[in-house]
Design an enzyme around this catalytic site. Structure first.
Site, PDB file in Angstrom:
ATOM      1  N   HIS A 180       0.845  -1.192   0.000  1.00  0.00           N
ATOM      2  CA  HIS A 180       0.000   0.000   0.000  1.00  0.00           C
ATOM      3  C   HIS A 180       0.880   1.242   0.000  1.00  0.00           C
ATOM      4  O   HIS A 180       1.824   1.352   0.781  1.00  0.00           O
ATOM      5  CB  HIS A 180      -0.919   0.025   1.219  1.00  0.00           C
ATOM      6  CG  HIS A 180      -2.012  -0.994   1.171  1.00  0.00           C
ATOM      7  ND1 HIS A 180      -3.058  -0.922   0.273  1.00  0.00           N
ATOM      8  CD2 HIS A 180      -2.212  -2.123   1.909  1.00  0.00           C
ATOM      9  CE1 HIS A 180      -3.863  -1.963   0.457  1.00  0.00           C
ATOM     10  NE2 HIS A 180      -3.370  -2.710   1.447  1.00  0.00           N
ATOM     11  N   CYS A 229      -0.892   1.791  -5.046  1.00  0.00           N
ATOM     12  CA  CYS A 229      -1.623   2.996  -5.437  1.00  0.00           C
ATOM     13  C   CYS A 229      -0.638   4.158  -5.600  1.00  0.00           C
ATOM     14  O   CYS A 229       0.338   4.260  -4.850  1.00  0.00           O
ATOM     15  CB  CYS A 229      -2.666   3.345  -4.379  1.00  0.00           C
ATOM     16  SG  CYS A 229      -3.982   2.108  -4.200  1.00  0.00           S
TER      17      CYS A 229
END
Length: 347
Positions: A156, A198
């Site tokens: 992440h 991301c």
């Protein structure tokens, strides 16, 4: 004695010719100066709902091993052992597709850093070579100025950072400085940097060291999305970008003529739902002229010598007499396809 030496030289030359023919490199490819290949594969996430990140990194691990990089030159870092997670309905297995064709955890996975060993400090120390003196060789990145290094990160992230264990972060500037230290200390020839998170492209924007080719699963402001759920496990089991990377790598063989430019185009926005980022201004060679095996394969140099080599005669072993009804054909071993791509419905 002279006849034996002549025979040995002829045999060695024929072996060299056969090897050269086996890795026939087209003239349009630009020659690399690297002498060895390494891979640093890192999953930075914890918790069961991040199962897909472990599947991501183990899938890439299996691919580079199949293409020739030995475990001794692969550093595998996994934050959470999903195979032993109490929520895992199939203990000791990790799958990257809903049809569960093959467990990517396997029987021969060598995890070098696991659990809380996967930290920002250990990651930076690994890259720069500033590890504790008592660190075993298996946990060291023993690269040199002739090393091509594949760095793959998944987890992440956000704009300019990648989270480790949901408790700390490595910033894009820290990563760029670590790579610069590697260059100054002559720890690499070329680096291929891949990140699947991301806003992934933000992690390579600060790079300033030479000979680095970088790609990311998403641009700044975009999310990197997962591919599909395994209802039996109850979580997403692979990310979109890594899924299409694996689909491409499954068609690559050690003598493949596919190029890095083909790899950089594996996941169009229609498939990834995010825009794959590429940075190649720091890379001297033209990616369309660089074979993919320069980073996903392994260099096996052959040294030809005309000097006599003394070969000691080894005692012959006695052949075991085996009854006819007990004879078995030699079992052929090889790598199975990682997943049946044609069976998985793309959402």
């Amino acid at each position: 004695m002279e006849s034996k030496i002549s025979y040995f030289i002829i045999l060695l030359c024929s072996l060299l010719i056969s090897i050269t023919e086996g890795i026939d490199i087209p003239e349009q490819f630009q020659k690399s100066n690297h002498t060895n290949n390494w891979a640093v594969l890192v999953d930075t996430s914890r918790f069961w709902f991040n199962y897909r990140h472990v599947a991501n990194v183990l899938s890439i691990y299996r691919s580079v091993k199949r293409l020739g990089i030995p475990d001794s030159q692969i550093i595998l870092m996994i934050s959470d052992d999903m195979a032993c997670n109490p929520r895992n309905p199939r203990p000791a297995t990790i799958f990257n597709n809903a049809h569960e064709l093959i467990s990517v955890y396997g029987d021969d996975v060598e995890v070098d850093y696991r659990g809380y060993e996967v930290s920002v400090e250990n990651f930076v120390r690994l890259l720069t070579g500033r590890v504790h003196p008592d660190t075993p060789r298996s946990k060291r990145l023993l690269t040199d100025e002739g090393s091509n290094i594949l760095i793959y990160l998944t987890g992440h992230g956000g704009d300019g950072f990648l989270k480790f264990q949901d408790s700390e972060e490595v910033t894009s500037q820290e990563l760029a400085d670590a790579l610069e230290q590697m260059w100054q200390k002559r720890r690499y020839n070329e680096i291929f940097f891949i990140i699947d998170t991301c806003q992934a492209s933000s992690m390579y924007e600060k790079f300033y060291s030479p000979n680095i080719l970088a790609t990311a699963s998403s641009l700044v402001g975009e999310d990197s999305l997962s591919h599909h759920v395994d209802s039996a496990i109850g979580v997403y089991i692979i990310d979109r970008y890594t899924y299409y990377v694996l689909e491409f790598l499954e068609n690559v063989q050690p003598n493949s003529k596919k190029t890095m430019s083909e790899f950089l185009a594996v996941c169009p926005k229609s498939a990834c739902l995010s825009t794959v980022g590429v940075r190649k201004d720091l890379f001297k060679r033209d990616p369309s002229k660089v074979p993919i095996t320069d980073f996903f394969g392994s260099v096996r140099p052959v040294i030809v010598t005309k000097k006599p080599i003394e070969i000691l005669e080894t005692p012959k072993r006695k052949k075991k007499i085996i009854a006819e009804n007990k004879t078995k054909a030699a079992e052929k071993r090889g790598y199975l396809p990682q997943f049946p791509v044609h069976l998985v419905k793309t959402s």
